[in-house]
Design a protein around this motif. Structure first.
Motif, PDB file in Angstrom:
ATOM      1  N   LYS A  50      33.902 -58.898   6.342  1.00 38.36           N
ATOM      2  CA  LYS A  50      33.333 -58.299   5.136  1.00 38.36           C
ATOM      3  C   LYS A  50      31.845 -58.586   4.975  1.00 38.36           C
ATOM      4  O   LYS A  50      31.169 -57.892   4.210  1.00 38.36           O
ATOM      5  CB  LYS A  50      34.103 -58.793   3.906  1.00 38.36           C
ATOM      6  CG  LYS A  50      35.549 -58.325   3.890  1.00 38.36           C
ATOM      7  CD  LYS A  50      36.344 -58.956   2.772  1.00 38.36           C
ATOM      8  CE  LYS A  50      37.783 -58.487   2.816  1.00 38.36           C
ATOM      9  NZ  LYS A  50      38.647 -59.207   1.879  1.00 38.36           N
ATOM     10  N   ASP A  51      31.345 -59.574   5.687  1.00 41.67           N
ATOM     11  CA  ASP A  51      29.930 -59.913   5.568  1.00 41.67           C
ATOM     12  C   ASP A  51      29.099 -59.349   6.714  1.00 41.67           C
ATOM     13  O   ASP A  51      27.946 -59.718   6.885  1.00 41.67           O
ATOM     14  CB  ASP A  51      29.748 -61.435   5.513  1.00 41.67           C
ATOM     15  CG  ASP A  51      30.267 -62.136   6.769  1.00 41.67           C
ATOM     16  OD1 ASP A  51      30.937 -61.467   7.593  1.00 41.67           O
ATOM     17  OD2 ASP A  51      30.005 -63.343   6.930  1.00 41.67           O
ATOM     18  N   ARG A  52      29.701 -58.463   7.503  1.00 42.86           N
ATOM     19  CA  ARG A  52      28.988 -57.944   8.670  1.00 42.86           C
ATOM     20  C   ARG A  52      29.048 -56.414   8.698  1.00 42.86           C
ATOM     21  O   ARG A  52      30.127 -55.821   8.628  1.00 42.86           O
ATOM     22  CB  ARG A  52      29.588 -58.519   9.952  1.00 42.86           C
ATOM     23  CG  ARG A  52      28.868 -58.103  11.223  1.00 42.86           C
ATOM     24  CD  ARG A  52      29.374 -58.894  12.411  1.00 42.86           C
ATOM     25  NE  ARG A  52      29.098 -60.332  12.253  1.00 42.86           N
ATOM     26  CZ  ARG A  52      29.500 -61.251  13.133  1.00 42.86           C
ATOM     27  NH1 ARG A  52      30.165 -60.896  14.220  1.00 42.86           N
ATOM     28  NH2 ARG A  52      29.216 -62.524  12.910  1.00 42.86           N
ATOM     29  N   THR A  53      27.887 -55.794   8.822  1.00 46.64           N
ATOM     30  CA  THR A  53      27.800 -54.341   8.897  1.00 46.64           C
ATOM     31  C   THR A  53      28.338 -53.848  10.241  1.00 46.64           C
ATOM     32  O   THR A  53      28.117 -54.488  11.267  1.00 46.64           O
ATOM     33  CB  THR A  53      26.339 -53.876   8.735  1.00 46.64           C
ATOM     34  OG1 THR A  53      25.862 -54.314   7.461  1.00 46.64           O
ATOM     35  CG2 THR A  53      26.231 -52.363   8.823  1.00 46.64           C
ATOM     36  N   VAL A  54      29.029 -52.722  10.203  1.00 42.10           N
ATOM     37  CA  VAL A  54      29.493 -52.107  11.439  1.00 42.10           C
ATOM     38  C   VAL A  54      28.632 -50.880  11.728  1.00 42.10           C
ATOM     39  O   VAL A  54      27.943 -50.360  10.851  1.00 42.10           O
ATOM     40  CB  VAL A  54      30.985 -51.702  11.356  1.00 42.10           C
ATOM     41  CG1 VAL A  54      31.850 -52.917  11.152  1.00 42.10           C
ATOM     42  CG2 VAL A  54      31.210 -50.689  10.245  1.00 42.10           C
ATOM     43  N   GLU A  55      28.685 -50.424  12.968  1.00 46.95           N
ATOM     44  CA  GLU A  55      27.863 -49.287  13.356  1.00 46.95           C
ATOM     45  C   GLU A  55      28.365 -47.996  12.718  1.00 46.95           C
ATOM     46  O   GLU A  55      29.539 -47.852  12.411  1.00 46.95           O
ATOM     47  CB  GLU A  55      27.875 -49.146  14.882  1.00 46.95           C
ATOM     48  CG  GLU A  55      27.231 -50.318  15.611  1.00 46.95           C
ATOM     49  CD  GLU A  55      27.246 -50.125  17.109  1.00 46.95           C
ATOM     50  OE1 GLU A  55      27.739 -49.072  17.567  1.00 46.95           O
ATOM     51  OE2 GLU A  55      26.777 -51.025  17.817  1.00 46.95           O
ATOM     52  N   VAL A 251      34.367 -45.183   7.690  1.00 48.03           N
ATOM     53  CA  VAL A 251      35.098 -45.226   6.425  1.00 48.03           C
ATOM     54  C   VAL A 251      35.164 -46.662   5.901  1.00 48.03           C
ATOM     55  O   VAL A 251      34.994 -46.914   4.701  1.00 48.03           O
ATOM     56  CB  VAL A 251      36.510 -44.629   6.602  1.00 48.03           C
ATOM     57  CG1 VAL A 251      37.331 -44.797   5.328  1.00 48.03           C
ATOM     58  CG2 VAL A 251      36.421 -43.147   6.968  1.00 48.03           C
ATOM     59  N   TRP A 252      35.415 -47.608   6.797  1.00 44.15           N
ATOM     60  CA  TRP A 252      35.429 -49.012   6.388  1.00 44.15           C
ATOM     61  C   TRP A 252      34.069 -49.444   5.856  1.00 44.15           C
ATOM     62  O   TRP A 252      33.976 -50.158   4.862  1.00 44.15           O
ATOM     63  CB  TRP A 252      35.844 -49.908   7.544  1.00 44.15           C
ATOM     64  CG  TRP A 252      35.396 -51.335   7.377  1.00 44.15           C
ATOM     65  CD1 TRP A 252      34.489 -52.015   8.123  1.00 44.15           C
ATOM     66  CD2 TRP A 252      35.825 -52.267   6.362  1.00 44.15           C
ATOM     67  NE1 TRP A 252      34.305 -53.303   7.663  1.00 44.15           N
ATOM     68  CE2 TRP A 252      35.117 -53.485   6.571  1.00 44.15           C
ATOM     69  CE3 TRP A 252      36.721 -52.190   5.305  1.00 44.15           C
ATOM     70  CZ2 TRP A 252      35.302 -54.602   5.769  1.00 44.15           C
ATOM     71  CZ3 TRP A 252      36.899 -53.315   4.483  1.00 44.15           C
ATOM     72  CH2 TRP A 252      36.202 -54.498   4.724  1.00 44.15           C
ATOM     73  N   GLU A 253      33.000 -49.027   6.504  1.00 45.58           N
ATOM     74  CA  GLU A 253      31.660 -49.464   6.108  1.00 45.58           C
ATOM     75  C   GLU A 253      31.332 -49.030   4.684  1.00 45.58           C
ATOM     76  O   GLU A 253      30.672 -49.769   3.939  1.00 45.58           O
ATOM     77  CB  GLU A 253      30.619 -48.940   7.093  1.00 45.58           C
ATOM     78  CG  GLU A 253      29.188 -49.344   6.783  1.00 45.58           C
ATOM     79  CD  GLU A 253      28.964 -50.856   6.784  1.00 45.58           C
ATOM     80  OE1 GLU A 253      27.921 -51.291   6.273  1.00 45.58           O
ATOM     81  OE2 GLU A 253      29.837 -51.610   7.294  1.00 45.58           O
ATOM     82  N   HIS A 254      31.797 -47.846   4.290  1.00 47.14           N
ATOM     83  CA  HIS A 254      31.534 -47.422   2.910  1.00 47.14           C
ATOM     84  C   HIS A 254      32.252 -48.337   1.923  1.00 47.14           C
ATOM     85  O   HIS A 254      31.670 -48.760   0.913  1.00 47.14           O
ATOM     86  CB  HIS A 254      31.977 -45.981   2.685  1.00 47.14           C
ATOM     87  CG  HIS A 254      31.842 -45.553   1.253  1.00 47.14           C
ATOM     88  ND1 HIS A 254      30.620 -45.478   0.615  1.00 47.14           N
ATOM     89  CD2 HIS A 254      32.779 -45.235   0.312  1.00 47.14           C
ATOM     90  CE1 HIS A 254      30.796 -45.116  -0.641  1.00 47.14           C
ATOM     91  NE2 HIS A 254      32.096 -44.971  -0.852  1.00 47.14           N
ATOM     92  N   ILE A 255      33.510 -48.651   2.206  1.00 47.35           N
ATOM     93  CA  ILE A 255      34.265 -49.537   1.316  1.00 47.35           C
ATOM     94  C   ILE A 255      33.639 -50.927   1.300  1.00 47.35           C
ATOM     95  O   ILE A 255      33.474 -51.551   0.238  1.00 47.35           O
ATOM     96  CB  ILE A 255      35.740 -49.604   1.766  1.00 47.35           C
ATOM     97  CG1 ILE A 255      36.400 -48.228   1.628  1.00 47.35           C
ATOM     98  CG2 ILE A 255      36.508 -50.649   0.961  1.00 47.35           C
ATOM     99  CD1 ILE A 255      37.784 -48.143   2.218  1.00 47.35           C
ATOM    100  N   ARG A 256      33.262 -51.426   2.481  1.00 45.08           N
ATOM    101  CA  ARG A 256      32.661 -52.758   2.562  1.00 45.08           C
ATOM    102  C   ARG A 256      31.371 -52.838   1.759  1.00 45.08           C
ATOM    103  O   ARG A 256      31.139 -53.789   0.998  1.00 45.08           O
ATOM    104  CB  ARG A 256      32.380 -53.101   4.040  1.00 45.08           C
ATOM    105  CG  ARG A 256      31.972 -54.561   4.276  1.00 45.08           C
ATOM    106  CD  ARG A 256      31.224 -54.721   5.585  1.00 45.08           C
ATOM    107  NE  ARG A 256      29.892 -54.095   5.513  1.00 45.08           N
ATOM    108  CZ  ARG A 256      28.839 -54.659   4.928  1.00 45.08           C
ATOM    109  NH1 ARG A 256      28.938 -55.839   4.327  1.00 45.08           N
ATOM    110  NH2 ARG A 256      27.667 -54.020   4.902  1.00 45.08           N
ATOM    111  N   ARG A 257      30.510 -51.838   1.915  1.00 47.34           N
ATOM    112  CA  ARG A 257      29.236 -51.853   1.187  1.00 47.34           C
ATOM    113  C   ARG A 257      29.461 -51.752  -0.317  1.00 47.34           C
ATOM    114  O   ARG A 257      28.751 -52.402  -1.105  1.00 47.34           O
ATOM    115  CB  ARG A 257      28.350 -50.704   1.666  1.00 47.34           C
ATOM    116  CG  ARG A 257      27.809 -50.884   3.064  1.00 47.34           C
ATOM    117  CD  ARG A 257      26.775 -49.825   3.417  1.00 47.34           C
ATOM    118  NE  ARG A 257      26.380 -49.905   4.820  1.00 47.34           N
ATOM    119  CZ  ARG A 257      25.438 -49.161   5.371  1.00 47.34           C
ATOM    120  NH1 ARG A 257      24.782 -48.262   4.640  1.00 47.34           N
ATOM    121  NH2 ARG A 257      25.150 -49.286   6.650  1.00 47.34           N
TER     122      ARG A 257
END
Length: 357
Positions: A50-55, A251-257
């Motif tokens: 959760k603390d790391r951005t994905v591509e 899709v995960w990156e939007h939720i994570r951010r």
């Protein structure tokens, strides 16, 4: 409209994940890097932090149905997917019953016509059991598919609440096994702690004998507590038909951010919310699920390649989508309206933007 009681984190354990009789550990093990290593071709492809951005660019793919001041709500099923279980039930039932019945009939007729010991052994020890298994499988497919699509809630949504660090979910608890087909499938509302939910990119390899397909899923794995990583539940956002290897991390990156970095409710200001308005009638249901029905000419203008393909395979696609549309219509006609518990409504506040239900 039925209002649901909110089950707190840990109060519900998914039936299939409960410890087997006589055991203390959950059937799905623990959500740890050691027990669920990633990098697999089939299985856990990636465990996200959760603390790391994905591509990749954040995306929602049109699955967000409503936004709140500090929360976003995803639909559990877009309207074009309703009726697919009904289609599989009818199609699978016809094929299964046909194949099973043919095996049984062939076994009996051949054994009686031949009259030899070898014929009796072959037909009654191989052909007849194979036919009975096919009939049983066809019956299961038919009953399960009908139960999946008929008399289900209008939606099974998921809310991500960053203000309180919660995830809220409405689900229908499917009962496993043959007996489960004849038991009630209760509708539940659950609350999960965001910090106790792990996100994974999971892959599944399917083969038809002629081709190999790799499906991709964005899965959320629920741990029992901060000190106990036993898996008690899981759920997914979107589905394999709308995701790919590169779309899952987006899709995960939007939720994570949104949850971790105070990101926007929608990936872009121009992205529409999921259209939750039910089709007006059977013909509109056909249009919602495939290339035919209302919007026919518009699809020709926007997706000519897709429309040409669907019409070249018309003997297959026309009955398929007419059946799928029928299931879609019946799914809406028999749908049950449920509502979020008052506790969830108070937590997220009024909707700022939503599509009609």
């Amino acid at each position: 409209m039925k209002e649901l009681k909110l089950l707190k984190h840990g109060e519900r354990v998914r039936l299939e994940y409960a410890p087997p009789p006589g055991a203390t550990e959950g059937a799905m093990g623990s959500s740890t890097g050691e027990e669920r290593p990633d990098g697999q071709v089939s299985g856990v492809a990636k465990r996200y932090r959760k603390d790391r951005t994905v591509e990749g660019f954040p995306q929602a793919l049109g699955w967000i149905k409503a936004t709140y001041k500090e929360a976003i709500e995803y639909t559990g099923m877009t309207k074009e997917l309703r009726g697919y279980g009904f289609f599989l039930a009818v199609f699978g039932g016809v094929v299964g019953f046909g194949a099973g019945g043919l095996f049984v009939l062939t076994a009996v007729v051949d054994a009686l016509r031949d009259g030899t010991v070898s014929a009796y052994l072959f037909n009654f020890l191989f052909m007849l059991p194979a036919g009975l298994i096919a009939l049983a499988f066809a019956l299961w497919i038919t009953l399960f598919g009908l139960r999946v699509d008929l008399f289900k809630p209008t939606d099974l949504p998921i809310i991500f609440d960053r203000k309180h660090g919660k995830i809220y979910r409405i689900l229908r608890e499917e009962q496993p096994g043959w007996r489960g087909l004849f038991k009630p499938w209760p509708v539940l509302a659950c609350e999960y702690e965001w910090e106790l939910v792990d996100a994974e990119h999971e892959a599944e390899i399917l083969t038809t004998g002629a081709t190999v397909v790799r499906n991709h899923f964005l899965m959320f794995i629920v741990r029992k507590s901060a000190s106990d990583p036993t898996i008690i539940d899981s759920f997914q956002i979107a589905n394999a038909s709308s995701l790919s290897e590169h779309l899952v991390p987006a899709v995960w990156e939007h939720i994570r951010r949104f949850m971790e970095d105070g990101g926007p409710h929608l990936p872009s200001l121009t992205e529409p919310l999921a259209n939750m308005e039910a089709p007006l009638d059977w013909w509109h249901s056909v249009g919602a699920t495939g290339p035919f029905g209302p919007g026919y000419m518009k699809r020709w203008n926007e997706q000519p390649g897709y429309m040409w393909f669907m019409h070249l395979a018309l003997p297959v696609t026309l009955p398929m989508f007419l059946l799928w549309g029928t299931g879609n219509c019946l799914s809406y006609k028999t749908a049950i309206t449920v509502d979020w518990p008052q506790e969830v409504k108070r937590a997220v506040g009024p909707s700022m933007k939503s599509e009609p239900v």
